[in-house]
Design a protein around this motif. Sequence first.
Motif, mmCIF file in Angstrom:
data_model
loop_
_atom_site.group_PDB
_atom_site.id
_atom_site.type_symbol
_atom_site.label_atom_id
_atom_site.label_comp_id
_atom_site.label_asym_id
_atom_site.label_seq_id
_atom_site.Cartn_x
_atom_site.Cartn_y
_atom_site.Cartn_z
ATOM 1 N N ASP A 29 1.114 -1.083 0.073
ATOM 2 C CA ASP A 29 0.445 -0.069 -0.073
ATOM 3 C C ASP A 29 0.855 1.129 -0.138
ATOM 4 N N HIS A 30 0.579 2.411 -0.729
ATOM 5 C CA HIS A 30 0.920 3.538 -0.207
ATOM 6 C C HIS A 30 0.197 4.563 -0.810
ATOM 7 N N ALA A 31 -0.091 5.191 0.890
ATOM 8 C CA ALA A 31 -1.075 6.115 1.262
ATOM 9 C C ALA A 31 -0.700 7.631 1.868
ATOM 10 N N VAL A 32 -1.749 8.207 0.740
ATOM 11 C CA VAL A 32 -1.309 9.854 1.253
ATOM 12 C C VAL A 32 -2.358 10.549 1.830
ATOM 13 N N SER A 33 -2.238 11.296 2.371
ATOM 14 C CA SER A 33 -2.891 12.430 3.566
ATOM 15 C C SER A 33 -3.383 13.253 1.495
ATOM 16 N N GLU B 294 -9.917 6.278 11.992
ATOM 17 C CA GLU B 294 -9.721 5.493 11.383
ATOM 18 C C GLU B 294 -11.182 5.211 10.429
ATOM 19 N N VAL B 295 -10.113 4.900 9.136
ATOM 20 C CA VAL B 295 -11.670 4.493 8.048
ATOM 21 C C VAL B 295 -11.560 3.634 7.422
ATOM 22 N N THR B 296 -12.774 2.313 7.286
ATOM 23 C CA THR B 296 -13.022 1.373 6.520
ATOM 24 C C THR B 296 -13.125 1.059 5.509
ATOM 25 N N THR B 297 -13.138 1.405 3.952
ATOM 26 C CA THR B 297 -13.325 2.047 2.779
ATOM 27 C C THR B 297 -13.835 0.273 1.725
ATOM 28 N N LEU C 246 -8.059 -5.538 3.747
ATOM 29 C CA LEU C 246 -6.741 -3.723 3.690
ATOM 30 C C LEU C 246 -7.177 -3.096 4.355
ATOM 31 N N THR C 247 -6.077 -2.780 4.548
ATOM 32 C CA THR C 247 -5.663 -2.296 6.275
ATOM 33 C C THR C 247 -6.490 -0.539 6.241
ATOM 34 N N PRO C 248 -7.271 0.026 7.071
ATOM 35 C CA PRO C 248 -7.963 0.642 7.396
ATOM 36 C C PRO C 248 -7.338 2.537 7.600
ATOM 37 N N LEU C 249 -7.547 2.736 6.725
ATOM 38 C CA LEU C 249 -7.157 3.707 6.252
ATOM 39 C C LEU C 249 -7.249 5.775 7.604
ATOM 40 N N LYS C 250 -6.395 6.656 7.331
ATOM 41 C CA LYS C 250 -6.774 6.982 8.232
ATOM 42 C C LYS C 250 -7.314 8.433 7.895
ATOM 43 N N ALA D 146 -3.407 0.560 -3.262
ATOM 44 C CA ALA D 146 -2.739 -0.894 -2.850
ATOM 45 C C ALA D 146 -3.217 -1.037 -3.997
ATOM 46 N N GLY D 147 -1.912 -2.297 -4.576
ATOM 47 C CA GLY D 147 -1.306 -3.110 -5.846
ATOM 48 C C GLY D 147 -1.851 -4.471 -5.096
#
Length: 299
Positions: free
Chosen positions: A17-21, A36-39, A64-68, A75-76
């Motif tokens: 995964d690669h998460a950004v603001s 935390e947010v589940t998509t 998938l891990t929850p996002l902020k 997410a590959g």
Amino acid sequence: MSWLKKFTRNKKREGKDHAVSSDEIVENAEAAGEEEVTTGLSLHPGSRVNDEEKYYYQFLNKELTPLKRNQLSLAGINLEQDEKSGAVAVTAFMRSSLKKPVTLGKTFLLLLSPEGERLARKEFDLAELGELPPESSRPWQFMFEAGTVEKKDMPSEDWQLAFELKPKEVPHRLELDEKWELSLAVEEQEKLASFVKQTEPPKPGEVNFLGLQQSRKEDGSLHVTLLIRNGSQKNIQLEQLPLVIEDAQGDVVAQGGFKLGPLSVSANTSKPWTFIFPAEMVKKTDADFSRWKAYPPKQ
């Protein structure tokens, strides 16, 4: 969308995964928070997905891990390279944890190895994904044509599809040599830092000199204090520096060369330094210092 493949239920995601603001990608967006947010899975309205494929994506999305809050993420899922052309097709979830729908624009994406080495780079128009619903996760295929692929061998797992982020602008700031920090009063340091902050910075990549003060001594020497202004993103080392001092009339007041030891000036900073021109280097004794400047002589 014919690119969607029939995967087996046991297949796992191959990429990281690669998460950004969100404010790194979307103008006027809010910065990431701690919530935390589940998509939830969101398929493009024009996609043609059968029940098996939909089940597969639902299965992967739940893993998938929850996002902020207020993050965007890639997410590959899987990566395939065409042996003949060298092109690489990357399937990934585009995820959004925003509270409102968002349509993305053009941005560069990077394909990275498990060690962070760049494998491919291409600008994508992410508007093609359509409007992403709030708190959603949409599968998509990103095609890197051969001309955008930089490495021949592709990893089978732990690769990463990532946003290429623009470097954040860092204000041009004052840098003091250790001797200056010890000898200059805190109040004077603060005044100098404020002056640097309020003065227009050098252009990107430019190194120039800004006169701070000058004085003639009884022995005929000229002492000038300059700001050495480094507008580049790299530290510079000055070992020898030829300088010309010019007064308000455009006349050369003093000229000479200096050995600096070397003198280091960090990226995007201004460093004050005093240069002493002996009497023999002074060419004009009645200089008009109402305005003056310092610069290296033209080669």
